[in-house]
Design an enzyme around this catalytic site. Structure first.
Site, PDB file in Angstrom:
ATOM      1  N   SER A  64      11.938   4.514  15.073  1.00 43.70           N
ATOM      2  CA  SER A  64      10.767   4.058  15.832  1.00 43.70           C
ATOM      3  C   SER A  64      11.241   3.529  17.175  1.00 43.70           C
ATOM      4  CB  SER A  64      10.054   2.964  15.031  1.00 43.70           C
ATOM      5  OG  SER A  64       9.553   3.530  13.844  1.00 43.70           O
ATOM      6  N   CYS A  98      -1.122   4.716  10.263  1.00 48.50           N
ATOM      7  CA  CYS A  98       0.081   3.926  10.545  1.00 48.50           C
ATOM      8  C   CYS A  98      -0.281   2.575  11.126  1.00 48.50           C
ATOM      9  CB  CYS A  98       0.936   4.600  11.612  1.00 48.50           C
ATOM     10  SG  CYS A  98       1.445   6.208  11.210  1.00 48.50           S
ATOM     11  N   CYS A 132       7.067  -6.316  14.926  1.00 50.15           N
ATOM     12  CA  CYS A 132       6.701  -5.515  16.101  1.00 50.15           C
ATOM     13  C   CYS A 132       5.291  -5.901  16.567  1.00 50.15           C
ATOM     14  CB  CYS A 132       6.758  -4.029  15.769  1.00 50.15           C
ATOM     15  SG  CYS A 132       8.395  -3.504  15.275  1.00 50.15           S
ATOM     16  N   ASN A 161      -2.976   2.655  16.500  1.00 46.56           N
ATOM     17  CA  ASN A 161      -4.143   2.257  15.706  1.00 46.56           C
ATOM     18  C   ASN A 161      -4.397   0.786  15.947  1.00 46.56           C
ATOM     19  OD1 ASN A 161      -4.676   4.790  14.328  1.00 46.56           O
ATOM     20  ND2 ASN A 161      -2.646   4.437  13.442  1.00 46.56           N
ATOM     21  N   SER A 206      12.147   5.858   7.723  1.00 48.62           N
ATOM     22  CA  SER A 206      11.768   5.485   9.082  1.00 48.62           C
ATOM     23  C   SER A 206      12.262   4.069   9.335  1.00 48.62           C
ATOM     24  CB  SER A 206      10.244   5.533   9.212  1.00 48.62           C
ATOM     25  OG  SER A 206       9.852   5.081  10.489  1.00 48.62           O
ATOM     26  N   CYS A 219       6.817  -7.725   6.640  1.00 54.18           N
ATOM     27  CA  CYS A 219       8.002  -7.228   7.354  1.00 54.18           C
ATOM     28  C   CYS A 219       8.482  -8.322   8.288  1.00 54.18           C
ATOM     29  CB  CYS A 219       7.664  -5.968   8.153  1.00 54.18           C
ATOM     30  SG  CYS A 219       9.100  -5.274   9.011  1.00 54.18           S
ATOM     31  N   HIS A 227       9.540   3.706  20.643  1.00 54.27           N
ATOM     32  CA  HIS A 227       8.423   2.993  21.298  1.00 54.27           C
ATOM     33  C   HIS A 227       8.636   2.530  22.729  1.00 54.27           C
ATOM     34  CE1 HIS A 227       6.805   3.192  17.352  1.00 54.27           C
ATOM     35  NE2 HIS A 227       7.567   2.252  16.864  1.00 54.27           N
ATOM     36  N   CYS A 263       3.240   8.250   1.601  1.00 53.45           N
ATOM     37  CA  CYS A 263       3.794   7.217   2.478  1.00 53.45           C
ATOM     38  C   CYS A 263       3.997   5.969   1.622  1.00 53.45           C
ATOM     39  CB  CYS A 263       2.785   6.980   3.606  1.00 53.45           C
ATOM     40  SG  CYS A 263       3.293   5.711   4.757  1.00 53.45           S
ATOM     41  N   GLU A 309       0.808  -1.205   0.000  1.00 57.25           N
ATOM     42  CA  GLU A 309       0.000   0.000   0.000  1.00 57.25           C
ATOM     43  C   GLU A 309       0.847   1.264   0.000  1.00 57.25           C
ATOM     44  OE1 GLU A 309      -4.007  -1.536   2.231  1.00 57.25           O
ATOM     45  OE2 GLU A 309      -2.242  -1.210   3.444  1.00 57.25           O
ATOM     46  N   CYS A 368       2.105  -3.795  15.294  1.00 57.31           N
ATOM     47  CA  CYS A 368       2.037  -3.442  13.868  1.00 57.31           C
ATOM     48  C   CYS A 368       1.399  -4.569  13.069  1.00 57.31           C
ATOM     49  CB  CYS A 368       3.448  -3.167  13.358  1.00 57.31           C
ATOM     50  SG  CYS A 368       3.519  -2.907  11.578  1.00 57.31           S
ATOM     51  N   GLY A 405       6.836  -2.527   5.700  1.00 55.39           N
ATOM     52  CA  GLY A 405       8.208  -3.010   5.591  1.00 55.39           C
ATOM     53  C   GLY A 405       9.230  -2.160   6.314  1.00 55.39           C
ATOM     54  N   GLU A 406      10.411  -2.760   6.475  1.00 58.04           N
ATOM     55  CA  GLU A 406      11.532  -2.084   7.138  1.00 58.04           C
ATOM     56  C   GLU A 406      12.513  -1.663   6.029  1.00 58.04           C
ATOM     57  OE1 GLU A 406      12.717  -0.812  10.103  1.00 58.04           O
ATOM     58  OE2 GLU A 406      14.345  -0.365   8.715  1.00 58.04           O
TER      59      GLU A 406
HETATM   60  N1  SAH Z   1       9.457  -0.300   9.497  1.00 57.01           N
HETATM   61  C1  SAH Z   1       9.651   1.085   9.677  1.00 57.01           C
HETATM   62  C2  SAH Z   1       8.744   1.918   8.810  1.00 57.01           C
HETATM   63  C3  SAH Z   1       7.326   1.462   8.637  1.00 57.01           C
HETATM   64  S1  SAH Z   1       6.305   1.534  10.080  1.00 57.01           S
HETATM   65  C4  SAH Z   1       9.519   1.476  11.129  1.00 57.01           C
HETATM   66  O1  SAH Z   1       9.108   0.645  11.928  1.00 57.01           O
HETATM   67  O2  SAH Z   1       9.884   2.604  11.456  1.00 57.01           O
HETATM   68  C5  SAH Z   1       5.982   3.286  10.174  1.00 57.01           C
HETATM   69  C6  SAH Z   1       5.595   3.776  11.558  1.00 57.01           C
HETATM   70  O3  SAH Z   1       4.298   3.296  11.923  1.00 57.01           O
HETATM   71  C7  SAH Z   1       6.544   3.298  12.635  1.00 57.01           C
HETATM   72  O4  SAH Z   1       6.903   4.325  13.514  1.00 57.01           O
HETATM   73  C8  SAH Z   1       5.717   2.279  13.339  1.00 57.01           C
HETATM   74  O5  SAH Z   1       6.173   2.062  14.629  1.00 57.01           O
HETATM   75  C9  SAH Z   1       4.343   2.862  13.271  1.00 57.01           C
HETATM   76  N2  SAH Z   1       3.280   1.900  13.552  1.00 57.01           N
HETATM   77  C10 SAH Z   1       3.270   0.595  13.253  1.00 57.01           C
HETATM   78  N3  SAH Z   1       2.117   0.013  13.659  1.00 57.01           N
HETATM   79  C11 SAH Z   1       1.392   0.995  14.229  1.00 57.01           C
HETATM   80  C12 SAH Z   1       0.089   1.037  14.813  1.00 57.01           C
HETATM   81  N4  SAH Z   1      -0.683  -0.043  14.873  1.00 57.01           N
HETATM   82  N5  SAH Z   1      -0.353   2.214  15.279  1.00 57.01           N
HETATM   83  C13 SAH Z   1       0.403   3.322  15.169  1.00 57.01           C
HETATM   84  N6  SAH Z   1       1.635   3.344  14.629  1.00 57.01           N
HETATM   85  C14 SAH Z   1       2.124   2.194  14.157  1.00 57.01           C
HETATM   86 FE1  SF4 Z   2       8.118  -3.786  10.468  1.00 53.46          FE
HETATM   87 FE2  SF4 Z   2       8.000  -1.168  11.066  1.00 53.46          FE
HETATM   88 FE3  SF4 Z   2       5.857  -2.773  11.404  1.00 53.46          FE
HETATM   89 FE4  SF4 Z   2       7.957  -3.019  13.023  1.00 53.46          FE
HETATM   90  S1  SF4 Z   2       6.626  -1.231  12.820  1.00 53.46           S
HETATM   91  S2  SF4 Z   2       6.839  -4.710  12.034  1.00 53.46           S
HETATM   92  S3  SF4 Z   2       9.634  -2.614  11.616  1.00 53.46           S
HETATM   93  S4  SF4 Z   2       6.823  -2.253   9.456  1.00 53.46           S
END
Ligand code: SAH
Ligand code: SF4
Length: 381
Positions: free
Chosen positions: A220, A342, A116, A299, A198, A112, A222, A105, A92, A119, A166-167
């Site tokens: 990120s 996100c 996490c 979210n 990111s 990924c 957290h 974005c 997406e 996510c 993705g990362e």
């Molecule tokens: N993998 C990279 C980039 C993609 S995620 C990273 O982790 O930074 C982009 C952002 O969305 C990151 O800061 C991630 O922590 C955040 N994110 C992931 N899942 C989320 C969720 N359910 N609610 C809010 N932010 C989230």
């Molecule tokens: Fe991958 Fe970023 Fe989601 Fe973590 S937050 S699982 S690194 S996409």
């Protein structure tokens, strides 16, 4: 005969490709402009290129877009596209319009591997890296679609954030030429400060990015301590906080901005207590990293078992950081009604029928549902 997808090349790569065809390198600049500035995919259209070159290109190259499975437009103007990347995978991209900018974005992988807890992409697991062409195709399509859609002659997308699925730093080889194309004045001409990578903290690749293609960096975070971060962002077990913050400090020597953005997803009762804010302040002070904080309201999605922190708690957390002199913002959630926020990006093909049904209910546009992947170029042989 397999042809080269020209979206896979930055200008340097395209110049090398043109040289192999026996063409002067400056032809690559013309071609690059046609593709990225004008959105052309049909070589026959490129009338200022010699006919002989157009014919050579028709036999050896293509400009291959990603098939669009669905397009959803939110009430707030946010647009989300689901692109087919084959073998049952989809990724997406999300366009977020604001008064003074237009942000895209972009996804870097199908799924990924970091996993996490909070996510949904992470929960889906890893399918594969996107190619440079697949990363660039998201911008190429969105920019030229939006110019028509919004009836604008000039550039619509002013900022790119690698915050989709993705990362990005686990797909480094494909990422860097894509970033170079975004920055190139003969393509999208975005400033380094307006392209953000990111990362969840792939330490060695943060150093490489600083050396190869420094753009704005968001990390990120957290969690303010290793035991909690080990749980939330499993990559922390490999690259713990002290190493990550050291890498951030080193990056600042190259960064186009003089700070790192720390993203912090606010999870109810998990990482949102005053004690966590105090630990964060101590962490960034002791490491001396110039930074800003971006607090992201979580979210939720069912499989996570986690909840969003209540707004007053997010504000109290932000206040503690601000009072300690750390610039802190709370991210506005955009595109909520189309699951474009996100961590809600879960372009799993298994969800597609479901997604298409949900979208139909929301009276959003569904383009080419279940269309077979097909290259967009008329030139493919
Ligand atoms: N993998 C990279 C980039 C993609 S995620 C990273 O982790 O930074 C982009 C952002 O969305 C990151 O800061 C991630 O922590 C955040 N994110 C992931 N899942 C989320 C969720 N359910 N609610 C809010 N932010 C989230
Ligand atoms: Fe991958 Fe970023 Fe989601 Fe973590 S937050 S699982 S690194 S996409």
């Amino acid at each position: 005969m397999t042809t080269a997808n020209l979206l896979d090349f930055d200008l340097e790569g395209l110049a090398a490709f043109c040289e192999k065809l026996g063409e002067k390198r400056f032809r690559a600049t013309q071609l690059f402009r046609w593709i990225h500035q004008r959105g052309a995919s049909d070589f026959a259209q490129m009338t200022d290129l010699a006919k002989s070159l157009r014919e050579k290109l028709a036999g050896t190259a293509r400009v291959e877009a990603l098939p669009v499975l669905t397009q959803q437009e939110s009430a707030d103007g946010t647009i989300k596209w689901l692109f087919d990347v084959g073998d049952g995978n989809a990724v997406e991209a999300v366009f977020i319009p604001e008064d003074d900018r237009g942000t895209l974005c972009v996804s870097s992988q199908a799924g990924c591997a970091v996993g996490c807890r909070f996510c949904s992409t992470g929960h889906q697991g890893f399918s594969r890296n996107l190619s440079t062409g697949e990363i660039v195709a998201q911008l190429w399509f969105a920019e030229h679609f939006l110019r028509k859609h919004l009836k604008r002659d000039e550039r619509v997308i002013s900022n790119v954030v690698m915050m989709g699925m993705g990362e990005p730093l686990q797909n480094y080889t494909a990422l860097v030429p894509a970033l170079r194309t975004m920055l190139d004045d003969n393509a999208y001409g975005l400033s380094r400060r307006r392209v953000t990578v990111s990362t969840s903290g792939v330490v060695p690749m943060i150093d490489r990015l600083g050396a190869d293609c420094p753009v704005a960096l968001a990390v990120s975070l957290h969690a303010p301590n290793d035991p909690l971060r080990d749980e939330l962002v499993p990559l922390n077990r490999k690259y713990p906080l002290a190493e990550l913050l050291d890498a951030c400090k080193r990056y600042l020597a190259h960064a186009p901005r003089d700070f790192i953005t720390f993203e912090y997803c606010m999870l109810d009762g998990v990482n949102d207590q005053p004690e966590h804010a105090r630990q964060l302040i101590e962490l960034v002070r002791s490491q001396g990293v110039s930074c800003k904080f971006n607090l992201i309201p979580f979210n939720p999605f069912p499989a996570s078992g986690l909840l969003r922190s209540p707004p007053p708690r997010v504000l109290a957390f932000a206040k503690l950081l601000s009072e300690a002199g750390i610039v802190t913002t709370v991210r506005k959630t955009r595109g909520d009604d189309i699951d474009a926020a996100c961590g809600q990006l879960a372009g799993d093909v298994k969800d597609r029928t479901d997604a298409a049904r949900r979208m139909a209910q929301r009276r959003t546009v569904v383009l080419h549902p279940r269309r077979k992947p097909a290259p967009s170029t008329a030139q493919e042989q």
